[in-house]
Design a protein around this motif. Structure first.
Motif, PDB file in Angstrom:
ATOM      1  N   ILE A  80      70.228 -14.536 -55.641  1.00 44.34           N
ATOM      2  CA  ILE A  80      70.943 -13.692 -56.591  1.00 44.34           C
ATOM      3  C   ILE A  80      70.053 -12.586 -57.153  1.00 44.34           C
ATOM      4  N   LEU A  81      68.880 -12.919 -57.636  1.00 41.59           N
ATOM      5  CA  LEU A  81      68.031 -11.921 -58.280  1.00 41.59           C
ATOM      6  C   LEU A  81      67.504 -10.841 -57.339  1.00 41.59           C
ATOM      7  N   PRO A  82      67.160 -11.134 -56.072  1.00 38.99           N
ATOM      8  CA  PRO A  82      66.715 -10.041 -55.198  1.00 38.99           C
ATOM      9  C   PRO A  82      67.780  -8.972 -54.966  1.00 38.99           C
ATOM     10  N   SER A  83      69.036  -9.350 -54.988  1.00 36.29           N
ATOM     11  CA  SER A  83      70.074  -8.340 -54.805  1.00 36.29           C
ATOM     12  C   SER A  83      70.121  -7.393 -56.000  1.00 36.29           C
ATOM     13  N   TYR A  84      69.903  -7.900 -57.204  1.00 34.65           N
ATOM     14  CA  TYR A  84      69.850  -7.028 -58.376  1.00 34.65           C
ATOM     15  C   TYR A  84      68.631  -6.105 -58.317  1.00 34.65           C
ATOM     16  N   THR A  85      67.511  -6.622 -57.840  1.00 39.34           N
ATOM     17  CA  THR A  85      66.316  -5.795 -57.712  1.00 39.34           C
ATOM     18  C   THR A  85      66.554  -4.692 -56.696  1.00 39.34           C
ATOM     19  N   LEU A  86      67.153  -5.032 -55.563  1.00 42.99           N
ATOM     20  CA  LEU A  86      67.461  -4.028 -54.549  1.00 42.99           C
ATOM     21  C   LEU A  86      68.429  -2.990 -55.095  1.00 42.99           C
ATOM     22  N   GLN A  87      69.384  -3.423 -55.865  1.00 41.39           N
ATOM     23  CA  GLN A  87      70.350  -2.500 -56.463  1.00 41.39           C
ATOM     24  C   GLN A  87      69.653  -1.514 -57.400  1.00 41.39           C
ATOM     25  N   GLN A  88      68.714  -1.992 -58.194  1.00 41.29           N
ATOM     26  CA  GLN A  88      67.992  -1.103 -59.101  1.00 41.29           C
ATOM     27  C   GLN A  88      67.118  -0.111 -58.332  1.00 41.29           C
ATOM     28  N   VAL A  89      66.504  -0.552 -57.248  1.00 42.23           N
ATOM     29  CA  VAL A  89      65.672   0.344 -56.437  1.00 42.23           C
ATOM     30  C   VAL A  89      66.534   1.425 -55.800  1.00 42.23           C
ATOM     31  N   ILE A  90      67.686   1.044 -55.291  1.00 44.62           N
ATOM     32  CA  ILE A  90      68.596   2.028 -54.691  1.00 44.62           C
ATOM     33  C   ILE A  90      69.054   3.037 -55.738  1.00 44.62           C
ATOM     34  N   ARG A  91      69.371   2.569 -56.934  1.00 40.98           N
ATOM     35  CA  ARG A  91      69.766   3.494 -58.006  1.00 40.98           C
ATOM     36  C   ARG A  91      68.642   4.462 -58.348  1.00 40.98           C
ATOM     37  N   LEU A  92      67.408   3.959 -58.359  1.00 43.88           N
ATOM     38  CA  LEU A  92      66.262   4.813 -58.660  1.00 43.88           C
ATOM     39  C   LEU A  92      66.102   5.892 -57.600  1.00 43.88           C
ATOM     40  N   TYR A  93      66.216   5.537 -56.317  1.00 44.60           N
ATOM     41  CA  TYR A  93      66.093   6.515 -55.247  1.00 44.60           C
ATOM     42  C   TYR A  93      67.214   7.547 -55.297  1.00 44.60           C
ATOM     43  N   ILE A  94      68.437   7.106 -55.579  1.00 40.80           N
ATOM     44  CA  ILE A  94      69.555   8.046 -55.685  1.00 40.80           C
ATOM     45  C   ILE A  94      69.330   9.005 -56.848  1.00 40.80           C
ATOM     46  N   LYS A  95      68.812   8.486 -57.934  1.00 35.74           N
ATOM     47  CA  LYS A  95      68.539   9.333 -59.096  1.00 35.74           C
ATOM     48  C   LYS A  95      67.458  10.372 -58.772  1.00 35.74           C
ATOM     49  N   LYS A  96      66.416   9.957 -58.044  1.00 36.46           N
ATOM     50  CA  LYS A  96      65.354  10.885 -57.671  1.00 36.46           C
ATOM     51  C   LYS A  96      65.876  11.944 -56.716  1.00 36.46           C
ATOM     52  N   LEU A  97      66.717  11.568 -55.775  1.00 35.22           N
ATOM     53  CA  LEU A  97      67.281  12.536 -54.846  1.00 35.22           C
ATOM     54  C   LEU A  97      68.202  13.506 -55.550  1.00 35.22           C
ATOM     55  N   ASP A  98      68.928  13.021 -56.528  1.00 40.20           N
ATOM     56  CA  ASP A  98      69.853  13.873 -57.275  1.00 40.20           C
ATOM     57  C   ASP A  98      69.089  14.879 -58.139  1.00 40.20           C
ATOM     58  N   ASN A  99      67.958  14.487 -58.667  1.00 37.13           N
ATOM     59  CA  ASN A  99      67.178  15.385 -59.528  1.00 37.13           C
ATOM     60  C   ASN A  99      66.497  16.495 -58.738  1.00 37.13           C
TER      61      ASN A  99
END
Length: 52
Positions: free
Chosen positions: A31-50
């Protein structure tokens, strides 16, 4: 029968410990690794958007 009361509490304690160990293992493995992966993906999307 008062002689069986300590065994009842030992049975409850052992079941509680086994349940806690199983829950900790399931959460940490699945369960917890999926949340970690989700946060990493959000971080990368945010960096690409900026960058745009």
């Amino acid at each position: 029968m008062p002689q069986l009361i300590p065994f009842h509490f030992v049975n409850q304690l052992s079941f509680l410990l086994l349940t806690l160990i199983a829950l900790i293992y399931i959460f940490s493995k699945y369960i917890l690794p999926s949340y970690t992966l989700q946060q990493v993906i959000r971080l990368y999307i945010k960096k690409l958007d900026n960058k745009n």
